[in-house]
Design an enzyme around this catalytic site. Structure first.
Site, PDB file in Angstrom:
ATOM      1  CE1 TYR A 156      -2.784  -3.859   1.380  1.00  8.63           C
ATOM      2  CE2 TYR A 156      -1.232  -2.998   2.999  1.00  8.63           C
ATOM      3  CZ  TYR A 156      -1.741  -4.050   2.274  1.00  8.63           C
ATOM      4  OH  TYR A 156      -1.205  -5.317   2.433  1.00  8.63           O
ATOM      5  CE  LYS A 180      -4.151  -6.036   4.014  1.00  5.86           C
ATOM      6  NZ  LYS A 180      -4.556  -7.466   3.911  1.00  5.86           N
TER       7      LYS A 180
END
Length: 260
Positions: free
Chosen positions: A170, A174
């Site tokens: 993640y 991001k």
């Protein structure tokens, strides 16, 4: 009512700042994405959202927007599929004639410490959270370049800035969105297109609120403002960037001071 009264009344009617604009919000059927879609619509934009499987949730967002006098459409599309996104973008252009604002919000989590992280869990998150940004942006960029106007707003995360335990996939996705934002901003600035990112901190979505009470309390205790953010506060930042003409390549942190 006299003619003078009519003129005064007409002057007092506020013009919505995004009137006549067309916006796409990926992952707009729930959570932060739904709040962004509703706020853009409340400011006058016509809003298209996608959904992968939950048509009921997407239809509920569209219904709420339309009940409040706005215009919206929901289209089934997997953001990790370039073919699906191409069809989605074409359908939006056919309905509304143009695309002015793209909000790349769709995202998933597959949290696990790196040594236990499977290749599938890595790829799932990268495909949905990062490759989707390529898919959507590549499908609209020529249209925006031709119009010499456009707003691209990428919803990144505090995790992409500070990291997160058990979130290497993640965080990588991001953080990649932030690098994408800066580079594309450099390439498109002269053509009237701005590209910015919003980095939410811990926001009171269903997923966060479902955390064990003691864990959630520890999270909140680290936030200088001593509370979770709201999806509406992220939406306000997006609406601001959708109107801003001289801001590009920036990362707007909406995190209560947790990361500065």
């Amino acid at each position: 009512m006299t003619a003078q009264d009519v003129k005064v009344a007409e002057k007092t009617v506020a013009v919505k700042p995004l009137e006549g604009k067309v916006a796409i919000v990926t992952g707009g059927s729930r959570g932060i994405g739904a709040s962004i879609a509703k706020e853009l619509a409340s400011q006058g934009a016509q809003v298209a959202i996608n959904y992968q499987s939950r048509s009921d949730a997407a239809d509920a967002v569209v219904k709420e927007i339309e009940e409040n006098g706005g215009s919206s459409v929901a289209v089934q599309a997997d953001v990790s599929s370039a073919a699906d996104i191409a069809k989605f973008i074409e359908e939006v252009k056919n309905k509304y004639g143009k695309i002015d604002i793209l909000v790349n919000n769709a995202g998933i989590t597959r949290d696990r410490t790196f040594r236990r992280l499977s290749e599938e869990e890595w790829n799932d998150v990268i495909n949905v959270n990062l490759n989707s940004v390529y898919n959507t942006t590549s499908a609209v960029i020529n249209h925006m370049l031709e119009n010499k106007s456009g707003r691209i707003i990428n919803i990144s995360s505090i995790i992409g800035q500070a990291g997160g335990f058990g979130q290497t996939n993640y965080a990588a996705a991001k953080a990649g969105m932030i690098g994408f934002t800066k580079s594309l901003a450099l390439e498109t600035a002269r053509n009237g297109i701005t590209v910015n990112a919003v980095c939410p901190g811990f926001i009171g979505t269903e997923m966060v609120q479902a955390m064990p009470e003691d864990v959630l309390a520890k999270v909140v205790s680290k936030v200088p403002m001593q509370r979770l953010g709201t999806p509406e506060e992220i939406a306000e930042a997006v609406v601001f960037l959708a109107q801003a003409d001289y801001i590009t390549g920036q990362t707007i942190n909406v995190n209560g001071g947790l990361y500065m």
